[in-house]
Design a protein around this motif. Structure first.
Motif, PDB file in Angstrom:
ATOM      1  N   ARG A  32      -4.525  -2.282  -9.578  1.00  0.00           N
ATOM      2  CA  ARG A  32      -4.885  -1.088  -8.819  1.00  0.00           C
ATOM      3  C   ARG A  32      -5.366   0.017  -9.751  1.00  0.00           C
ATOM      4  O   ARG A  32      -6.308   0.751  -9.430  1.00  0.00           O
TER       5      ARG A  32
ATOM      6  N   ASP B 162       0.141  -6.227 -10.034  1.00  0.00           N
ATOM      7  CA  ASP B 162      -0.590  -5.541  -8.973  1.00  0.00           C
ATOM      8  C   ASP B 162      -0.857  -4.093  -9.347  1.00  0.00           C
ATOM      9  O   ASP B 162      -1.955  -3.554  -9.076  1.00  0.00           O
TER      10      ASP B 162
ATOM     11  N   TRP C  29       2.171   1.931  -3.472  1.00  0.00           N
ATOM     12  CA  TRP C  29       1.121   2.453  -4.364  1.00  0.00           C
ATOM     13  C   TRP C  29       0.858   3.927  -4.075  1.00  0.00           C
ATOM     14  O   TRP C  29       0.758   4.739  -4.993  1.00  0.00           O
TER      15      TRP C  29
ATOM     16  N   GLU D 138       0.830  -1.205   0.000  1.00  0.00           N
ATOM     17  CA  GLU D 138       0.000   0.000   0.000  1.00  0.00           C
ATOM     18  C   GLU D 138       0.862   1.252   0.000  1.00  0.00           C
ATOM     19  O   GLU D 138       0.548   2.233  -0.678  1.00  0.00           O
TER      20      GLU D 138
ATOM     21  N   ASN E 172      -8.951  -0.962 -10.963  1.00  0.00           N
ATOM     22  CA  ASN E 172      -9.980  -0.871  -9.948  1.00  0.00           C
ATOM     23  C   ASN E 172     -10.196   0.546  -9.432  1.00  0.00           C
ATOM     24  O   ASN E 172     -11.336   0.943  -9.130  1.00  0.00           O
ATOM     25  N   GLU E 173      -9.086   1.337  -9.333  1.00  0.00           N
ATOM     26  CA  GLU E 173      -9.178   2.623  -8.658  1.00  0.00           C
ATOM     27  C   GLU E 173      -9.068   3.832  -9.584  1.00  0.00           C
ATOM     28  O   GLU E 173      -9.736   4.852  -9.370  1.00  0.00           O
TER      29      GLU E 173
END
Length: 313
Positions: free
Chosen positions: A275, A271, A219, A216, A278-279
């Motif tokens: 991300r 990954d 990211w 996290e 999805n975001e």
């Protein structure tokens, strides 16, 4: 026993255009007492010994008689000077030679009949050694048992002082070419080993990267760096750079490009893509993949770019 068993395989030799002073130095440094003269094909055409170079001694006057031997025994020899003479003028020619497979009794008869103390040994026509009469005589007497013969073969045959050692005196151009070829082979072996080690390290690194997951914190750091790029007036930001081998197809889909390239991603790049999907995708951000270098013409590193410019029509 044949000539090859007894011959001295380390010996100096010269061509007929060699300087006589140089030949005299070889004779002084060499323990064999002779220097063969060869042609361009390494066939012996003559031989030079110390007696070829010695000037005729001035005979004493008749009323003085002969000089006693004990006065001549330790008398130093005068320094040799060529005085303009050429090697062809002093060498004994033609050279009598023997085959490397000649038997010792036959060699002894040849040397005796021609009053030779040394004789070149040839293989075909090429000189490969020099044989001394004293060694032939020793062999005829049975003075070379197996162990002694082996030691004879291995012993240093040219006694040249370390200060004046001149390996070029017993080398040929073909030997120098072999040295070059050997050096090139060694370099190629080193390059091959370097490539092998680099491949192993790369494969190990790929296995490690394939197991890594995006945290996290990573990211959030990527998004913050993208914001700074936008503040600097840029319309895209490199999110992650990774070896193309991390893709299951080695980066071929990204390089094509193939719309299915996201399915080839592994580890952190996979990954990052998830991300984004999805975001960020719902918020108008786009993502692109590209091979960014091609070492030796092959796909190297790949990268994922986050883009926020308006799409072109």
């Amino acid at each position: 026993m044949i000539a090859r068993d007894l011959m001295n395989s380390e010996f100096p030799y010269v061509t007929a255009d060699a300087d006589l002073d140089y030949v005299a130095k070889l004779l002084a440094d060499c323990g064999l007492g002779a220097v063969p003269v060869v042609d361009d094909d390494l066939s012996p055409i003559g031989i030079v010994t110390r007696s070829n170079l010695e000037q005729p001694r001035i005979q004493p006057l008749p009323d003085l008689g002969a000089i006693p031997a004990f006065l001549l025994r330790d008398r130093p020899k005068p320094i040799f000077h060529a005085n303009g003479r050429a090697l062809r003028e002093v060498m004994t020619s033609p050279a009598i030679s023997i085959s490397d497979v000649a038997k010792i009794p036959d060699i002894a008869r040849i040397m005796e009949s021609h009053s030779l103390k040394r004789i070149p040994v040839v293989e075909g026509h090429k000189i490969i050694g020099l044989l001394l009469r004293k060694e032939v005589t020793e062999a005829m007497k049975g003075g070379f048992p197996a162990m002694a013969l082996e030691a004879h073969r291995r012993r240093p045959l040219i006694s040249i002082s370390q200060q004046n050692s001149d390996r070029c005196a017993v080398a040929t151009a073909s030997e120098f070419r072999e040295l070059v070829a050997s050096h090139e082979r060694q370099l190629e072996l080193e390059r091959t080993e370097h490539r092998r080690m680099a491949t192993e390290l790369r494969d190990q690194r790929i296995r490690e990267l394939a197991c890594q997951r995006l945290t996290e914190a990573q990211w959030r750091s990527m998004l913050e760096q993208a914001r700074r790029s936008a503040a600097a007036g840029l319309t895209e930001h490199l999110l992650i750079r990774f070896p193309s081998q991390l893709c299951v197809d080695g980066g071929r889909a990204i390089n094509a490009p193939d719309l299915k390239w996201p399915t080839t991603l592994r580890g952190e790049p996979a990954d990052v893509y998830r991300r984004w999907r999805n975001e960020l995708h719902p918020r108008g951000f786009r993502i692109a993949a590209q091979i960014i270098d091609f070492p030796e013409g092959m796909p190297g590193d790949a990268a994922l770019f986050l883009m926020w410019s308006a799409a072109r029509n």
